[in-house]
Design a protein around this motif. Sequence first.
Motif, PDB file in Angstrom:
ATOM      1  N   ASN A 140      19.839  85.517  44.442  1.00 44.10           N
ATOM      2  CA  ASN A 140      18.724  84.811  44.249  1.00 44.10           C
ATOM      3  C   ASN A 140      19.341  83.176  44.518  1.00 44.10           C
ATOM      4  O   ASN A 140      18.389  82.272  44.498  1.00 44.10           O
ATOM      5  CB  ASN A 140      18.082  84.912  42.592  1.00 44.10           C
ATOM      6  CG  ASN A 140      19.185  84.508  41.538  1.00 44.10           C
ATOM      7  OD1 ASN A 140      20.057  83.731  41.836  1.00 44.10           O
ATOM      8  ND2 ASN A 140      19.081  85.426  40.674  1.00 44.10           N
ATOM      9  N   ILE A 141      20.587  82.928  44.844  1.00 44.69           N
ATOM     10  CA  ILE A 141      20.800  81.709  45.379  1.00 44.69           C
ATOM     11  C   ILE A 141      21.299  81.830  46.865  1.00 44.69           C
ATOM     12  O   ILE A 141      22.239  81.252  47.416  1.00 44.69           O
ATOM     13  CB  ILE A 141      22.065  81.193  44.519  1.00 44.69           C
ATOM     14  CG1 ILE A 141      23.273  82.087  44.323  1.00 44.69           C
ATOM     15  CG2 ILE A 141      21.641  80.787  43.186  1.00 44.69           C
ATOM     16  CD1 ILE A 141      24.652  81.466  44.309  1.00 44.69           C
ATOM     17  N   GLY A 142      20.810  82.824  47.642  1.00 42.10           N
ATOM     18  CA  GLY A 142      21.078  83.142  48.704  1.00 42.10           C
ATOM     19  C   GLY A 142      21.388  81.981  49.863  1.00 42.10           C
ATOM     20  O   GLY A 142      22.536  82.116  50.268  1.00 42.10           O
ATOM     21  N   VAL A 143      20.624  81.058  50.177  1.00 42.71           N
ATOM     22  CA  VAL A 143      20.834  80.095  51.020  1.00 42.71           C
ATOM     23  C   VAL A 143      22.016  79.459  50.380  1.00 42.71           C
ATOM     24  O   VAL A 143      22.932  79.111  51.408  1.00 42.71           O
ATOM     25  CB  VAL A 143      19.767  78.865  51.082  1.00 42.71           C
ATOM     26  CG1 VAL A 143      20.105  77.893  52.130  1.00 42.71           C
ATOM     27  CG2 VAL A 143      18.548  79.866  51.668  1.00 42.71           C
TER      28      VAL A 143
ATOM     29  N   LEU B  43      35.243  83.640  37.325  1.00 46.34           N
ATOM     30  CA  LEU B  43      34.883  83.623  35.741  1.00 46.34           C
ATOM     31  C   LEU B  43      33.581  83.119  35.521  1.00 46.34           C
ATOM     32  O   LEU B  43      32.748  83.535  34.836  1.00 46.34           O
ATOM     33  CB  LEU B  43      36.058  82.714  35.319  1.00 46.34           C
ATOM     34  CG  LEU B  43      37.501  83.210  35.342  1.00 46.34           C
ATOM     35  CD1 LEU B  43      38.241  82.254  34.619  1.00 46.34           C
ATOM     36  CD2 LEU B  43      37.744  84.727  34.468  1.00 46.34           C
ATOM     37  N   TYR B  44      33.188  82.019  36.452  1.00 46.04           N
ATOM     38  CA  TYR B  44      31.767  81.885  36.453  1.00 46.04           C
ATOM     39  C   TYR B  44      30.548  82.944  36.500  1.00 46.04           C
ATOM     40  O   TYR B  44      29.682  83.027  35.890  1.00 46.04           O
ATOM     41  CB  TYR B  44      31.189  80.714  37.206  1.00 46.04           C
ATOM     42  CG  TYR B  44      31.949  79.217  36.919  1.00 46.04           C
ATOM     43  CD1 TYR B  44      32.055  78.949  35.523  1.00 46.04           C
ATOM     44  CD2 TYR B  44      32.360  78.226  37.721  1.00 46.04           C
ATOM     45  CE1 TYR B  44      32.761  77.789  34.986  1.00 46.04           C
ATOM     46  CE2 TYR B  44      33.132  77.241  37.395  1.00 46.04           C
ATOM     47  CZ  TYR B  44      33.134  76.889  36.014  1.00 46.04           C
ATOM     48  OH  TYR B  44      33.397  75.709  35.734  1.00 46.04           O
ATOM     49  N   ALA B  49      26.727  82.850  35.688  1.00 45.89           N
ATOM     50  CA  ALA B  49      26.227  81.583  36.216  1.00 45.89           C
ATOM     51  C   ALA B  49      26.697  81.380  37.844  1.00 45.89           C
ATOM     52  O   ALA B  49      27.692  80.790  38.148  1.00 45.89           O
ATOM     53  CB  ALA B  49      27.296  80.386  35.363  1.00 45.89           C
ATOM     54  N   ASP B  50      25.809  82.122  38.331  1.00 47.00           N
ATOM     55  CA  ASP B  50      25.952  82.398  39.798  1.00 47.00           C
ATOM     56  C   ASP B  50      25.985  80.815  40.453  1.00 47.00           C
ATOM     57  O   ASP B  50      26.655  80.605  41.497  1.00 47.00           O
ATOM     58  CB  ASP B  50      25.175  83.205  40.308  1.00 47.00           C
ATOM     59  CG  ASP B  50      23.490  83.022  39.969  1.00 47.00           C
ATOM     60  OD1 ASP B  50      23.324  82.023  39.079  1.00 47.00           O
ATOM     61  OD2 ASP B  50      22.621  83.853  40.325  1.00 47.00           O
ATOM     62  N   LEU B  52      26.356  77.926  39.550  1.00 48.36           N
ATOM     63  CA  LEU B  52      27.709  77.238  39.132  1.00 48.36           C
ATOM     64  C   LEU B  52      28.947  77.792  39.729  1.00 48.36           C
ATOM     65  O   LEU B  52      29.808  77.050  40.598  1.00 48.36           O
ATOM     66  CB  LEU B  52      27.970  77.469  37.573  1.00 48.36           C
ATOM     67  CG  LEU B  52      28.742  76.049  36.929  1.00 48.36           C
ATOM     68  CD1 LEU B  52      28.149  74.646  37.171  1.00 48.36           C
ATOM     69  CD2 LEU B  52      29.087  76.410  35.506  1.00 48.36           C
ATOM     70  N   ALA B  53      28.824  78.935  40.033  1.00 49.37           N
ATOM     71  CA  ALA B  53      30.191  79.663  40.960  1.00 49.37           C
ATOM     72  C   ALA B  53      30.189  79.216  42.301  1.00 49.37           C
ATOM     73  O   ALA B  53      31.024  78.711  42.899  1.00 49.37           O
ATOM     74  CB  ALA B  53      30.042  81.293  40.886  1.00 49.37           C
ATOM     75  N   ALA B  54      28.904  79.068  42.793  1.00 51.11           N
ATOM     76  CA  ALA B  54      28.622  78.856  44.476  1.00 51.11           C
ATOM     77  C   ALA B  54      29.061  77.358  44.382  1.00 51.11           C
ATOM     78  O   ALA B  54      29.558  77.009  45.403  1.00 51.11           O
ATOM     79  CB  ALA B  54      27.502  79.039  44.761  1.00 51.11           C
ATOM     80  N   THR B  55      28.517  76.490  43.303  1.00 44.92           N
ATOM     81  CA  THR B  55      28.752  75.156  43.391  1.00 44.92           C
ATOM     82  C   THR B  55      30.267  74.755  43.241  1.00 44.92           C
ATOM     83  O   THR B  55      30.844  73.852  43.926  1.00 44.92           O
ATOM     84  CB  THR B  55      28.212  74.505  42.369  1.00 44.92           C
ATOM     85  OG1 THR B  55      26.653  74.707  42.177  1.00 44.92           O
ATOM     86  CG2 THR B  55      28.054  72.807  42.347  1.00 44.92           C
ATOM     87  N   GLN B  56      30.886  75.627  42.298  1.00 46.50           N
ATOM     88  CA  GLN B  56      32.527  75.426  42.593  1.00 46.50           C
ATOM     89  C   GLN B  56      33.117  75.737  43.592  1.00 46.50           C
ATOM     90  O   GLN B  56      33.955  74.866  44.060  1.00 46.50           O
ATOM     91  CB  GLN B  56      33.029  76.547  41.420  1.00 46.50           C
ATOM     92  CG  GLN B  56      34.617  76.857  41.521  1.00 46.50           C
ATOM     93  CD  GLN B  56      35.205  75.945  40.548  1.00 46.50           C
ATOM     94  OE1 GLN B  56      34.679  75.203  39.630  1.00 46.50           O
ATOM     95  NE2 GLN B  56      36.621  76.351  40.528  1.00 46.50           N
ATOM     96  N   VAL B  57      32.736  76.757  44.578  1.00 48.53           N
ATOM     97  CA  VAL B  57      33.330  76.945  45.855  1.00 48.53           C
ATOM     98  C   VAL B  57      32.913  76.051  46.724  1.00 48.53           C
ATOM     99  O   VAL B  57      33.861  75.291  47.305  1.00 48.53           O
ATOM    100  CB  VAL B  57      32.685  78.281  46.365  1.00 48.53           C
ATOM    101  CG1 VAL B  57      33.433  78.323  47.708  1.00 48.53           C
ATOM    102  CG2 VAL B  57      33.131  79.284  45.475  1.00 48.53           C
ATOM    103  N   ILE B  58      31.749  75.528  46.587  1.00 51.19           N
ATOM    104  CA  ILE B  58      31.405  74.543  47.819  1.00 51.19           C
ATOM    105  C   ILE B  58      31.967  73.184  47.392  1.00 51.19           C
ATOM    106  O   ILE B  58      32.402  72.329  48.328  1.00 51.19           O
ATOM    107  CB  ILE B  58      29.700  74.434  47.844  1.00 51.19           C
ATOM    108  CG1 ILE B  58      29.365  74.072  49.143  1.00 51.19           C
ATOM    109  CG2 ILE B  58      29.137  73.419  47.030  1.00 51.19           C
ATOM    110  CD1 ILE B  58      28.078  74.116  49.543  1.00 51.19           C
TER     111      ILE B  58
END
Lengths: 374, 164
Positions: A140-143, B43-44, B49-50, B52-58
Amino acid sequence: MSSWTDSLVGFISGIAWLPDMSAGTIMVIVAVLLGLPVFTFMAVNALVAVYFERKVSAFMQDRLGPMEVGIFGFKGGKKFWGGIGQTLADAIKLLVKEDTIPKDADRPLFILGPFIIFGAAFTAFIGLPIGYGLVISDFNIGVFFISAVSSVGVIGVILAGWASNNKWSLYGAMRSAAQIISYELPLGMSLLLVVMVVGSLQFSEIVLWQEQHRWFIIHSPFTVIAFFIFMISGVAEVNRTPFDLPEAESELVAGFMTEYSGFRWALFFLSEYANMVIISLMTAIVFLGGWLSPVAGLLDMAGVPAGWYYLSGPLWGIFWIFIKVATLIFIMMWFRWTFPRMRPDQLMYTAWKVFIPFALVNIFLVGIWELIFA
Amino acid sequence: MAALGFNLIAAMVIFTAFWVVTTSKLIHAAVALMGTLFGVAGLYVYLYADFLAATQVIIYVGGILVLIIFGVMLTHRVSGIDTLQTNMPNRPAAAVVVFLLFMGLTALLFRTPWHMADAAPVVSTVEIIGAALLTRYLLHFEVASVLLLVALLGAAYLARREDG
């Protein structure tokens, strides 16, 4: 919405004659089952795309090789079969070529570099759908996921350039990093526009919205601008001409790939062509209606009732999305064989003084547009 | 499965963190840091906290780590990749501080009553985060953006100062 991961997990746990397995074992099996096709797709894609690229260059620049080297005597003659021989020779050469590592290179990082780039491209395919429900995992955060994953690849580029211990490699890596980081901003901002209108980061939601309303490329004047910014920044992200400064042959030999050969070099190659597919798929899904049929859209607007001639459905969806992706890839190749390379300062000017201000104002204006017309 | 995955990720974070502080090559430390940051993102994911996890990576892997590697590459000669350690005399003092910190953290770990969530995990965290940022935490959000703007202007001023 279902995804391949969900259905496979359900299918495997449903098979009666298999011994009882823990959820973890099933997940590992599913990951392998879904990872292998992605890998195969990336390899085949590179072969086909290289052939396609050679032919495009041959037709556009009157190059002789791709018209002569090949299998003759088949229908289509030189125009179609010429160049096949080059592709086959290329694949064999890449697999059997001696793999060299320079003596003064930083060995672990030299080996790690191409794998990071490849890994980033590989992971991105997890979140990219090619049809309704035809996706490995529909985040649900695809993009946002795709943006995050593709921002990792640049580290591989820098490491490859640094570890080669070679001036050209280092300059190539520096240029590449500066370019990729700069163009990530307009890329993200033009996506943000669409996310703002749809109200979701999920690819399936974005396509669903376009099905109910209209494709984003014709939605409003601002999404048209966003489409062009996205497309051009995408070409810059994958380091292709006219933005291929990191590997400018005339000055930097081959940029960050200078010291690589054999299969390691092939990994760079696979990732470059895979990145082209990723950018094209994202453009197709976000701006061009993904797996929606253009025929259906036109007929629907004209008031024709639905029927078989709408050419829409699950299988047609795969057909349409691949047609869209192939067209976008052709446009990228067209760019490559007709535009001269930019200077580094022009490159930075385009990103920071043209695209980013335009994209920022665009976000603001599309908000107003939506408030008035939605 | 969940426990095994968690242990693997936690082990990766700890191992790469050790690698960051023990390796003698700066650029290797930066690469090891990538493992740590990825592990934290993992860990996120375990905390549902998906976003937050993507934010952490980016932010951390795609942004800050690239900056760190840039810094290492620009401040270092291309030929020498080893660094000289100059802070040896500080070792005893550091050992005492680290020991105290370790004891404190361990005590904290065992004395805290860990709260186990009994509510079902939310499906999409993006909307909740967005709403919270623009209502309850609006002031913090705005202060952070002003701070970033000031940093941006300062950096541009330092980089473009013409009289040197």
